[in-house]
Design an enzyme around this catalytic site. Structure first.
Site, mmCIF file in Angstrom:
data_model
loop_
_atom_site.group_PDB
_atom_site.id
_atom_site.type_symbol
_atom_site.label_atom_id
_atom_site.label_comp_id
_atom_site.label_asym_id
_atom_site.label_seq_id
_atom_site.Cartn_x
_atom_site.Cartn_y
_atom_site.Cartn_z
ATOM 1 N N GLY A 52 31.874 -53.809 4.841
ATOM 2 C CA GLY A 52 32.752 -53.033 5.703
ATOM 3 C C GLY A 52 32.357 -52.891 7.158
ATOM 4 C CG ASP A 110 34.964 -41.128 0.451
ATOM 5 O OD1 ASP A 110 35.949 -40.766 1.096
ATOM 6 O OD2 ASP A 110 34.919 -41.065 -0.793
ATOM 7 N N GLY A 112 29.224 -39.746 0.670
ATOM 8 C CA GLY A 112 27.876 -39.749 1.233
ATOM 9 C C GLY A 112 26.824 -40.277 0.268
ATOM 10 C CB THR A 114 26.935 -45.483 -0.177
ATOM 11 O OG1 THR A 114 28.029 -45.528 -1.085
ATOM 12 C CG2 THR A 114 26.412 -46.886 0.077
ATOM 13 C CG ASP A 166 38.042 -53.625 1.048
ATOM 14 O OD1 ASP A 166 37.210 -52.719 1.286
ATOM 15 O OD2 ASP A 166 38.193 -54.122 -0.084
ATOM 16 N NE ARG A 172 36.077 -56.525 3.069
ATOM 17 C CZ ARG A 172 35.511 -55.402 2.635
ATOM 18 N NH1 ARG A 172 35.264 -54.417 3.480
ATOM 19 N NH2 ARG A 172 35.199 -55.254 1.364
HETATM 20 P P1 IMP Z 1 30.550 -43.084 -0.321
HETATM 21 O O1 IMP Z 1 29.322 -43.513 -1.054
HETATM 22 O O2 IMP Z 1 31.457 -42.264 -1.185
HETATM 23 O O3 IMP Z 1 30.220 -42.375 0.975
HETATM 24 O O4 IMP Z 1 31.400 -44.377 -0.033
HETATM 25 C C1 IMP Z 1 31.261 -45.124 1.097
HETATM 26 C C2 IMP Z 1 31.886 -46.490 0.925
HETATM 27 O O5 IMP Z 1 33.140 -46.429 0.232
HETATM 28 C C3 IMP Z 1 32.198 -47.078 2.288
HETATM 29 O O6 IMP Z 1 31.125 -47.858 2.738
HETATM 30 C C4 IMP Z 1 33.433 -47.896 2.033
HETATM 31 O O7 IMP Z 1 33.064 -49.193 1.623
HETATM 32 C C5 IMP Z 1 34.108 -47.203 0.884
HETATM 33 N N1 IMP Z 1 35.195 -46.321 1.395
HETATM 34 C C6 IMP Z 1 35.200 -44.965 1.430
HETATM 35 N N2 IMP Z 1 36.343 -44.486 1.933
HETATM 36 C C7 IMP Z 1 37.092 -45.564 2.254
HETATM 37 C C8 IMP Z 1 38.400 -45.719 2.842
HETATM 38 O O8 IMP Z 1 39.113 -44.771 3.204
HETATM 39 N N3 IMP Z 1 38.815 -47.007 3.011
HETATM 40 C C9 IMP Z 1 38.080 -48.093 2.670
HETATM 41 N N4 IMP Z 1 36.845 -47.986 2.120
HETATM 42 C C10 IMP Z 1 36.360 -46.732 1.912
HETATM 43 MG MG MG Z 2 31.051 -49.912 2.981
#
Ligand code: IMP
Ligand code: MG
Length: 182
Positions: A52, A110, A112, A114, A166, A172
């Site tokens: 991303g 999102d 957090g 990851t 994406d 993307r």
């Molecule tokens: P987290 O671990 O929930 O913070 O997820 C983060 C990852 O989810 C990001 O690096 C994105 O790849 C994916 N992601 C989260 N929200 C979105 C969105 O609104 N659109 C596209 N990808 C998202």
């Molecule tokens: Mg990502």
């Protein structure tokens, strides 16, 4: 500049323009100025999280006014079968990050989760500093206590695509950011 369609269809969903390319590039220029000030003389190593963040990384690095390095890494998560939760693996980090100033580059934070597990893995390798730079964050979705040093845009819990992000593989390449239409 590419012509912007107000609405686009990706798979089964319709998306509408949320932020235009010029607004995004302007904000990234401000972030680059701030990072250039804060990291002058520190030769930071950016770790761009694939897939991303590739477009954000290219845009930000072109605007920096200091020496820096970049490496591209992947975070693979496996759903844990036990209650201990998910397991995350870091792929592609070939650099020695000990005593380096590390800036993680992410497209969007999102929940957090990851970034939290990535930070834990990187902290084990004793960097001189470790901070997060993300183009987008969704504060209402955050599930963990996480300090994000540089945030381009704080947005509501919309699902967004474009500028590297994406929906099931599509979107993307879009140079503006679109949010899902409801
Ligand atoms: P987290 O671990 O929930 O913070 O997820 C983060 C990852 O989810 C990001 O690096 C994105 O790849 C994916 N992601 C989260 N929200 C979105 C969105 O609104 N659109 C596209 N990808 C998202
Ligand atoms: Mg990502």
């Amino acid at each position: 500049m590419t012509k912007i369609s107000p609405k686009i269809a990706l798979h089964d969903k319709v998306f509408e323009v949320y932020l235009e390319e010029s607004q995004i590039e302007k904000r990234i220029a401000d972030m680059a100025d701030q990072i250039s000030k804060d990291y002058e003389g520190k030769r930071p190593l950016f770790l761009s999280i694939l897939n991303g963040s590739f477009m954000f990384a290219a845009s930000l690095l072109k605007k920096l006014q200091i020496d820096s390095e970049i490496s591209f890494v992947k975070v693979a998560s496996y759903q844990g079968t036990e209650t201990t939760g998910d397991h995350t693996e870091l792929i592609g980090l070939n650099e020695d990050i000990s005593n380096r100033h590390i800036l993680i580059l992410e497209d969007i934070v999102d929940t957090g989760l990851t970034i939290q597990s990535l930070k834990r893995m990187l902290t084990d390798q004793n960097p001189a500093s470790l901070e997060v730079t993300t183009l987008f964050s969704k504060p209402e979705a955050l599930q963990v206590d996480l300090m994000l040093k540089y945030v381009g845009f704080e947005i509501p819990k919309y699902f967004v695509v474009g500028f590297g992000m994406d929906y099931n593989g599509l979107g993307r390449n879009l140079s503006s950011v679109y949010k899902i239409s409801d």
